[in-house]
Design a protein around this motif. Sequence first.
Motif, PDB file in Angstrom:
ATOM      1  N   PHE A 105      29.482 -31.872   0.848  1.00  0.00           N
ATOM      2  CA  PHE A 105      28.241 -31.725   0.217  1.00  0.00           C
ATOM      3  C   PHE A 105      27.378 -32.851   0.530  1.00  0.00           C
ATOM      4  CE2 PHE A 105      28.903 -34.607  -3.397  1.00  0.00           C
ATOM      5  CZ  PHE A 105      30.503 -34.682  -3.530  1.00  0.00           C
ATOM      6  N   LYS A 106      26.034 -32.769   0.239  1.00  0.00           N
ATOM      7  CA  LYS A 106      25.068 -33.674   0.635  1.00  0.00           C
ATOM      8  C   LYS A 106      24.337 -34.006  -0.822  1.00  0.00           C
ATOM      9  CE  LYS A 106      20.993 -32.447   1.306  1.00  0.00           C
ATOM     10  NZ  LYS A 106      19.562 -32.347   0.501  1.00  0.00           N
ATOM     11  N   LEU A 107      24.116 -35.107  -1.042  1.00  0.00           N
ATOM     12  CA  LEU A 107      23.615 -35.529  -2.240  1.00  0.00           C
ATOM     13  C   LEU A 107      22.292 -36.591  -1.944  1.00  0.00           C
ATOM     14  CD1 LEU A 107      26.196 -37.008  -4.491  1.00  0.00           C
ATOM     15  CD2 LEU A 107      25.449 -34.713  -4.594  1.00  0.00           C
ATOM     16  N   GLU A 108      21.051 -36.339  -2.785  1.00  0.00           N
ATOM     17  CA  GLU A 108      20.249 -37.304  -2.521  1.00  0.00           C
ATOM     18  C   GLU A 108      19.928 -38.083  -4.125  1.00  0.00           C
ATOM     19  OE1 GLU A 108      16.401 -35.534  -0.872  1.00  0.00           O
ATOM     20  OE2 GLU A 108      17.573 -34.157   0.173  1.00  0.00           O
ATOM     21  N   PHE A 109      19.528 -39.306  -3.807  1.00  0.00           N
ATOM     22  CA  PHE A 109      19.367 -40.017  -5.209  1.00  0.00           C
ATOM     23  C   PHE A 109      17.919 -40.574  -5.008  1.00  0.00           C
ATOM     24  CE2 PHE A 109      23.737 -40.237  -3.939  1.00  0.00           C
ATOM     25  CZ  PHE A 109      24.279 -40.077  -5.205  1.00  0.00           C
ATOM     26  N   GLY A 110      17.618 -41.007  -6.322  1.00  0.00           N
ATOM     27  CA  GLY A 110      16.267 -41.436  -6.538  1.00  0.00           C
ATOM     28  C   GLY A 110      16.096 -42.708  -7.478  1.00  0.00           C
ATOM     29  N   ARG A 111      14.994 -43.513  -7.506  1.00  0.00           N
ATOM     30  CA  ARG A 111      14.853 -44.655  -8.437  1.00  0.00           C
ATOM     31  C   ARG A 111      14.334 -44.155  -9.706  1.00  0.00           C
ATOM     32  NH1 ARG A 111      13.579 -46.747  -3.204  1.00  0.00           N
ATOM     33  NH2 ARG A 111      15.273 -47.811  -2.458  1.00  0.00           N
ATOM     34  N   LYS A 112      14.685 -44.585 -10.857  1.00  0.00           N
ATOM     35  CA  LYS A 112      13.914 -44.247 -11.905  1.00  0.00           C
ATOM     36  C   LYS A 112      13.968 -45.570 -13.052  1.00  0.00           C
ATOM     37  CE  LYS A 112      12.181 -41.824 -15.432  1.00  0.00           C
ATOM     38  NZ  LYS A 112      10.779 -41.376 -15.305  1.00  0.00           N
ATOM     39  N   ASP A 113      13.132 -46.096 -13.339  1.00  0.00           N
ATOM     40  CA  ASP A 113      13.069 -47.203 -14.164  1.00  0.00           C
ATOM     41  C   ASP A 113      14.113 -48.275 -13.876  1.00  0.00           C
ATOM     42  OD1 ASP A 113      11.118 -46.216 -15.731  1.00  0.00           O
ATOM     43  OD2 ASP A 113      12.898 -44.928 -16.867  1.00  0.00           O
ATOM     44  N   GLY A 114      14.296 -48.403 -12.326  1.00  0.00           N
ATOM     45  CA  GLY A 114      15.221 -49.455 -11.899  1.00  0.00           C
ATOM     46  C   GLY A 114      16.740 -49.042 -11.662  1.00  0.00           C
ATOM     47  N   GLU A 115      16.890 -47.688 -12.084  1.00  0.00           N
ATOM     48  CA  GLU A 115      18.289 -47.427 -11.813  1.00  0.00           C
ATOM     49  C   GLU A 115      18.431 -46.227 -10.947  1.00  0.00           C
ATOM     50  OE1 GLU A 115      20.950 -48.461 -13.715  1.00  0.00           O
ATOM     51  OE2 GLU A 115      19.622 -49.710 -14.622  1.00  0.00           O
ATOM     52  N   ILE A 116      19.670 -46.061 -10.254  1.00  0.00           N
ATOM     53  CA  ILE A 116      19.918 -45.122  -9.522  1.00  0.00           C
ATOM     54  C   ILE A 116      20.202 -43.696  -9.911  1.00  0.00           C
ATOM     55  CG2 ILE A 116      21.287 -44.278  -7.473  1.00  0.00           C
ATOM     56  CD1 ILE A 116      19.399 -46.366  -6.673  1.00  0.00           C
ATOM     57  N   VAL A 117      19.524 -42.415  -9.848  1.00  0.00           N
ATOM     58  CA  VAL A 117      20.025 -41.396 -10.579  1.00  0.00           C
ATOM     59  C   VAL A 117      20.118 -40.317  -9.338  1.00  0.00           C
ATOM     60  CG1 VAL A 117      18.649 -41.727 -12.671  1.00  0.00           C
ATOM     61  CG2 VAL A 117      17.515 -40.485 -10.974  1.00  0.00           C
ATOM     62  N   LEU A 118      21.007 -39.407  -9.696  1.00  0.00           N
ATOM     63  CA  LEU A 118      21.197 -38.287  -8.640  1.00  0.00           C
ATOM     64  C   LEU A 118      20.091 -37.256  -8.801  1.00  0.00           C
ATOM     65  CD1 LEU A 118      23.074 -36.663  -6.925  1.00  0.00           C
ATOM     66  CD2 LEU A 118      23.990 -35.661  -9.019  1.00  0.00           C
ATOM     67  N   ALA A 119      19.362 -36.892  -7.703  1.00  0.00           N
ATOM     68  CA  ALA A 119      18.391 -36.064  -7.801  1.00  0.00           C
ATOM     69  C   ALA A 119      18.488 -34.813  -6.800  1.00  0.00           C
ATOM     70  CB  ALA A 119      17.019 -36.931  -7.149  1.00  0.00           C
ATOM     71  N   ASP A 120      17.461 -34.290  -6.437  1.00  0.00           N
ATOM     72  CA  ASP A 120      17.422 -33.018  -5.363  1.00  0.00           C
ATOM     73  C   ASP A 120      18.144 -31.822  -6.017  1.00  0.00           C
ATOM     74  OD1 ASP A 120      16.301 -31.914  -3.070  1.00  0.00           O
ATOM     75  OD2 ASP A 120      18.481 -32.042  -2.147  1.00  0.00           O
ATOM     76  N   GLU A 121      19.026 -31.166  -5.257  1.00  0.00           N
ATOM     77  CA  GLU A 121      19.955 -30.110  -5.699  1.00  0.00           C
ATOM     78  C   GLU A 121      21.229 -30.068  -5.363  1.00  0.00           C
ATOM     79  OE1 GLU A 121      17.660 -27.067  -2.955  1.00  0.00           O
ATOM     80  OE2 GLU A 121      19.641 -26.269  -3.726  1.00  0.00           O
ATOM     81  N   ILE A 122      22.064 -29.555  -5.999  1.00  0.00           N
ATOM     82  CA  ILE A 122      23.485 -29.132  -5.810  1.00  0.00           C
ATOM     83  C   ILE A 122      23.783 -27.986  -5.959  1.00  0.00           C
ATOM     84  CG2 ILE A 122      25.961 -29.781  -6.178  1.00  0.00           C
ATOM     85  CD1 ILE A 122      25.046 -32.293  -7.639  1.00  0.00           C
ATOM     86  N   SER A 123      23.851 -26.911  -4.525  1.00  0.00           N
ATOM     87  CA  SER A 123      23.813 -25.815  -4.654  1.00  0.00           C
ATOM     88  C   SER A 123      24.677 -25.230  -3.384  1.00  0.00           C
ATOM     89  CB  SER A 123      22.403 -25.011  -4.500  1.00  0.00           C
ATOM     90  OG  SER A 123      22.025 -25.301  -3.292  1.00  0.00           O
ATOM     91  N   PRO A 124      24.800 -23.876  -3.270  1.00  0.00           N
ATOM     92  CA  PRO A 124      25.561 -23.400  -1.828  1.00  0.00           C
ATOM     93  C   PRO A 124      24.746 -23.824  -0.727  1.00  0.00           C
ATOM     94  CG  PRO A 124      25.668 -21.844  -3.626  1.00  0.00           C
ATOM     95  CD  PRO A 124      24.817 -22.895  -4.081  1.00  0.00           C
ATOM     96  N   ASP A 125      23.339 -24.072  -0.936  1.00  0.00           N
ATOM     97  CA  ASP A 125      22.500 -24.542   0.311  1.00  0.00           C
ATOM     98  C   ASP A 125      23.162 -25.894   0.738  1.00  0.00           C
ATOM     99  OD1 ASP A 125      21.076 -22.302   0.251  1.00  0.00           O
ATOM    100  OD2 ASP A 125      19.010 -23.493   0.183  1.00  0.00           O
TER     101      ASP A 125
END
Length: 236
Positions: free
Chosen positions: A176-196
Motif C-alpha cells: 500500500f501507499k501512504l501520504e503524510f502531512g504536517r499539522k502543528d509540527g506533528e506528522i499525521v497520516l493523510a490522503d486516503e487508504i482504499s483499494p485505489d
Amino acid sequence: MEKREKLYEGKAKIIYATDEPDKVIAYYKDDATAFDAIKKATIKGKGELNNRIASFFFDLLNREGIPTHFIKQLSDREMLIKRVEIIPVEVVVRNLAAGSIVRRLGIPEKTKFEPPLVEFYLKNDELHDPILCEQHIYAMGLATPEEVAKMRELALKVNEILKKFMEEQGITLVDFKLEFGRKDGEIVLADEISPDTCRFWDKKTGESLDKDRFRFDLGDLVEGYRKILEKLEKKQ
Ligand code: UDP
C-alpha cells in the motif's frame, strides 16, 4: 459546518474549504487513472466505495492511536479532515512482491518481505513518481531525518494493524501507499487508504480486490471494492 470554495482537485478527490480554517472536506470522485494517467475512466460508484472504505480504515487507525487527518465521514462521498501540509513523498510498504518492484528488480511475484519493505517515492506526476533514497529526501529538503523516521515508524505500525485486521477478513494486504502531512509540527497520516492505494488479494482464491482490476482488466472494479466494504461492514 459549511462547505466553501474548491481548494484543490486531484485525480481521485477534490478538496473544499469549510468555514473553519483548519478543517477541509475531501470529496471522492468516480474517476480512475493508472499508468501515469495514460489509462483513464469514470467508474460509477467508485468514489462512494472509497470514501466509505477509507473512513473505516482511518477510524480504525485513529482508535489504535495512529495520528491521522480524519475527523469523520460526512456523506457517501465526503469526509471531514484536518487541513495539513502534505509532504510530497509517497511511502510504500510491501509485504509481498507485486507491481513495480517485480518489473523493476525482477523479484518474483509473491516473494515475502520479512521484515516488510518501506520505500519512498517523489510525489510528482511529471517525473513519474521516481523512487527516492533517504539522502535524496534530505538533499531536496522534502523532510527532515526525524520526519522520515516518524513516517517509517507510522507506516510500519499502520501495516501491522491493517495486515492483521484484513487477515481476519480473509484478505492478504500485499502492499500500500501512504501520504503524510504536517499539522502543528506533528506528522499525521493523510490522503486516503482504499483499494485505489492498496493491493488486496483474496486469501482463498488469490483474486485481486483492488485497482489492479482496472489496471489490468481483471474484472469489474466496483464488484471487487464492494467485496472489501462488505467484509469491513460485517465487522461493525
Ligand atoms: N500506489 C498508489 N499510488 C501511486 C503508486 C502506487 O496508491 O502513485 C500504491 C499501489 O496501488 C500499490 C502500492 O502503492 O498498492 C505499490 O505500488 P507499485 O510501486 O507496485 O506501483 P504500481 O505497479 O501499482 O504502479
